[in-house]
Motif scaffolding. Structure first.
Motif, short mmCIF file in Angstrom:
data_model
loop_
_atom_site.label_atom_id
_atom_site.label_comp_id
_atom_site.label_asym_id
_atom_site.label_seq_id
_atom_site.Cartn_x
_atom_site.Cartn_y
_atom_site.Cartn_z
N HIS A 38 -27.35 10.33 90.63
CA HIS A 38 -27.60 9.66 91.96
C HIS A 38 -27.53 8.22 91.98
N VAL A 39 -28.50 7.78 91.04
CA VAL A 39 -28.74 5.95 90.72
C VAL A 39 -27.28 5.43 90.78
N LYS A 40 -26.30 5.94 89.94
CA LYS A 40 -24.98 5.32 89.75
C LYS A 40 -24.34 5.41 90.94
N GLU A 41 -24.37 6.50 91.82
CA GLU A 41 -23.70 6.74 92.86
C GLU A 41 -24.15 5.80 93.92
N GLN A 42 -25.25 5.67 93.95
CA GLN A 42 -26.12 4.64 95.12
C GLN A 42 -25.98 3.12 94.55
N GLY A 43 -25.24 2.73 93.81
CA GLY A 43 -25.08 1.33 93.62
C GLY A 43 -25.83 0.66 92.50
N GLY A 44 -26.64 1.68 91.81
CA GLY A 44 -27.36 1.26 90.62
C GLY A 44 -28.83 1.20 90.61
N CYS A 45 -29.26 1.61 91.97
CA CYS A 45 -30.68 1.38 92.20
C CYS A 45 -30.81 2.72 93.35
N LEU A 46 -32.32 3.30 93.18
CA LEU A 46 -32.74 4.22 93.82
C LEU A 46 -34.08 4.29 94.39
N THR A 47 -34.61 4.51 95.63
CA THR A 47 -36.02 4.60 95.58
C THR A 47 -36.32 6.32 95.78
N ALA A 48 -37.52 6.60 96.00
CA ALA A 48 -38.13 7.73 96.14
C ALA A 48 -37.60 8.34 97.52
N LEU A 49 -37.65 7.46 98.53
CA LEU A 49 -37.20 7.99 99.85
C LEU A 49 -35.76 8.52 99.78
N GLN A 50 -34.84 7.51 99.19
CA GLN A 50 -33.40 7.97 98.94
C GLN A 50 -33.18 9.18 98.41
N LEU A 51 -34.00 9.38 97.23
CA LEU A 51 -33.76 10.54 96.45
C LEU A 51 -34.40 11.92 97.49
N ALA A 52 -35.37 11.72 98.33
CA ALA A 52 -35.88 12.70 98.92
C ALA A 52 -34.50 13.15 100.03
N GLU A 53 -34.19 12.37 100.53
CA GLU A 53 -33.16 12.50 101.32
C GLU A 53 -31.90 13.11 100.84
N LEU A 54 -31.50 12.62 99.55
CA LEU A 54 -30.19 13.33 98.89
C LEU A 54 -30.45 14.84 98.62
N GLU A 55 -31.60 14.98 98.06
CA GLU A 55 -31.91 16.34 97.63
C GLU A 55 -32.71 17.42 98.57
N LEU B 166 -34.52 5.56 83.17
CA LEU B 166 -34.55 4.68 84.24
C LEU B 166 -35.64 3.40 83.88
N CYS B 167 -35.48 2.43 84.65
CA CYS B 167 -36.35 1.42 84.63
C CYS B 167 -36.91 1.16 85.95
N ARG B 168 -38.10 0.32 86.11
CA ARG B 168 -38.57 0.18 87.62
C ARG B 168 -38.49 -1.18 88.07
N ASP B 169 -38.89 -1.45 89.09
CA ASP B 169 -38.75 -2.78 89.68
C ASP B 169 -39.84 -2.69 90.97
N GLU B 170 -41.20 -3.08 90.57
CA GLU B 170 -42.01 -3.16 91.54
C GLU B 170 -42.21 -4.61 92.31
N ALA B 171 -41.53 -4.45 93.69
CA ALA B 171 -41.49 -5.62 94.54
C ALA B 171 -42.41 -5.38 95.63
N PRO B 172 -42.48 -6.52 96.63
CA PRO B 172 -43.02 -6.47 97.76
C PRO B 172 -42.41 -5.23 98.68
N GLY B 173 -41.32 -5.15 98.54
CA GLY B 173 -40.51 -4.01 99.57
C GLY B 173 -40.60 -2.60 99.13
N LEU C 139 -41.09 0.18 95.45
CA LEU C 139 -40.89 0.59 94.04
C LEU C 139 -39.55 1.02 94.11
N THR C 140 -38.63 0.34 93.30
CA THR C 140 -37.41 0.80 93.17
C THR C 140 -36.86 1.08 91.81
N PHE C 141 -36.02 2.11 91.43
CA PHE C 141 -35.65 2.25 90.00
C PHE C 141 -34.11 2.20 90.02
N TYR C 142 -33.94 1.55 88.70
CA TYR C 142 -32.60 1.19 88.16
C TYR C 142 -32.27 1.94 87.15
#
Length: 459
Positions: free
Chosen positions: A401-418, A438-445, A447-450
């Motif tokens: 899913h991460v690869k199909e979503q352009g290399g990054c994925l959030t929990a909200l996107q995964l919840a919608e996909l599955e 996966l590895c994470r990126d904690e940003a002000p926006g 948590l995103t996983f790559y």
């Protein structure tokens, strides 16, 4: 014994109900006796009473030692209250008609000179066309045929069939030349109640026998499925008259029910439009959408504390397993306990259960060897997942899913996909991260996983 027939169980080891059959009560710790003799393999199980049957499901080996007794075979019900170490018992006096068949030996027959139908010697006129039998001086075609040859000639259309045929190849009429004799087979079966529940089970049993729900089903089946049989022009006239009467009765019933039908018409149209609209928007998910609508129709005969008694949580676990078997879409699926609680209660209608009852029922999965288990994460989230849940396979699916979503994925996107709860999606991303995929990126926006590119480059 003649009355103890094998029964069909669901994946959760509960009885499969036939159409129009309802579950009345169930009781655990039951043993069976044939007369006063213990049936060794049937001494610790659950007895289910339905509107049609008494079903025994063994606790230790349900697939091999589970049987049923038809209520229509029960002619008398007695009760024994128990004394000292002897358990209370329900005594079933049974009677069953057994069909025995005796083949006819040799018969003399005469052939009609008009239609060549083979008639028995006792017939004075043709059974098919009605032509009178010729006198002994004129008759030249009286023959003697044994039972095997007699079966070849169809009594309805006179077509000569091969001796191996059971039904006529031309008209479908039966070719059997047997006489059936009914013989009554008496017997006695005792249900021994090792724990409480004897009185309530007995009361429900007597009520079910008095109601005789199975007779209503048999009448409906015979009215719709029994083929019309007959010979000659008179039989054709009878069929036409009967069809006319049935058509008139159907029309009368239809007009009487028209008002009630119209009150439900609006609801049915809305349901049909809803299903059509959902399936037309996403044609690839037709079966999935249809299944979701069927799940909303509810559970027939839900387990209650009154009907199950001391084995309430055990039976609730089996019912829950049947429900989850239809709800889960894949072998490595999981649902939060909160989601399962809402969906399960919606399917049960007014027979709602408490969160505590759901939790206790989920804890019974492992003991009952059902294909689901209760799992709790370190965060405190409790989920129900299939027994074959594979974290490794789920992690690689998320990486895809991460690869199909352009290399990054959030929990909200995964919840919608599955179609997962947000908390469950977050836990699955954490599992994939711990595996190093996966590895994470904690940003002000948020948590995103790559995708872990260091792992890719090292391999």
């Amino acid at each position: 014994m003649e009355y103890l027939q094998p029964t069909i169980l669901s994946s959760s080891k509960r009885p499969e109900l036939v159409p129009n059959e309802s579950l009345l009560i169930q009781q655990g710790k039951i043993g069976l006796y044939e007369g006063k003799t213990k049936l060794e393999r049937y001494q610790d199980g659950v007895c289910y009473l339905t509107s049609h049957r008494i079903i025994y499901v063994d606790d230790a080996n349900p697939l091999e030692y589970s049987i049923e007794i038809s209520l229509k075979d029960i002619k008398q019900v007695d009760s024994y209250a128990g004394f000292l170490r002897s358990s209370p018992k329900i005594i079933l006096q049974l009677e069953k008609l057994q069909n025995t068949s005796t083949a006819t030996s040799t018969k003399s027959v005469w052939a009609c000179p008009i239609c060549f139908f083979s008639n028995t010697c006792s017939s004075l006129k043709c059974e098919l066309c009605g032509v009178k039998r010729q006198s002994a001086n004129e008759e030249t075609n009286v023959v003697v045929m044994d039972s095997e040859e007699r079966a070849e000639v169809c009594k309805v259309c006179t077509f000569i069939n091969h001796t191996s045929m059971m039904d006529c190849e031309m008209c479908g009429a039966s070719l059997k030349s047997e006489q059936h004799v009914n013989r009554i087979m008496p017997g006695e079966i005792r249900l021994s109640f090792r724990r409480s529940g004897h009185s309530s089970f007995l009361s429900q049993l007597k009520t079910a026998i008095n109601v005789k729900q199975w007779e209503m089903n048999e009448r409906e089946t015979s009215n719709t499925l029994t083929p019309l049989r007959g010979v000659g022009i008179s039989a054709i006239q009878d069929r036409i008259e009967k069809s006319t009467i049935e058509a008139n009765e159907t029309m009368v019933d239809a007009f009487q029910d028209l008002d009630r039908l119209m009150t439900k018409a609006t609801e049915m149209v809305k349901l049909a439009e809803s299903i059509s609209s959902k399936m037309s928007k996403d044609p690839t998910d037709e079966l999935s959408e249809l299944r979701n609508h069927l799940l909303n129709l509810g559970i027939s005969s839900p387990v209650t504390k009154d009907s199950a008694g001391s084995i309430y949580h055990q039976e609730l676990a089996r019912e829950l397993a049947d429900f989850l078997g239809r709800l889960f879409k894949q072998e490595d699926d999981m649902k939060s306990l909160t989601d399962v609680y809402c969906l399960f209660n919606r399917a049960r209608g007014v027979a709602l259960i408490s969160p505590e009852d759901l939790y206790k029922a989920s804890q019974e999965f492992e003991r009952l060897k059902l294909p689901f288990k209760l799992r709790q994460f370190s965060s405190g989230l409790a989920v129900i997942q299939s027994l074959n849940m594979d974290d490794n396979r789920a992690a690689h699916r998320i990486l895809r899913h991460v690869k199909e979503q352009g290399g990054c994925l959030t929990a909200l996107q995964l919840a919608e996909l599955e179609k997962l709860a947000l908390a469950v999606a977050s836990e699955q991303l954490m599992i994939t991260e711990r595996m190093g995929l996966l590895c994470r990126d904690e940003a002000p926006g948020g948590l995103t996983f790559y995708e872990n590119l260091f792992l890719v480059s090292s391999t």
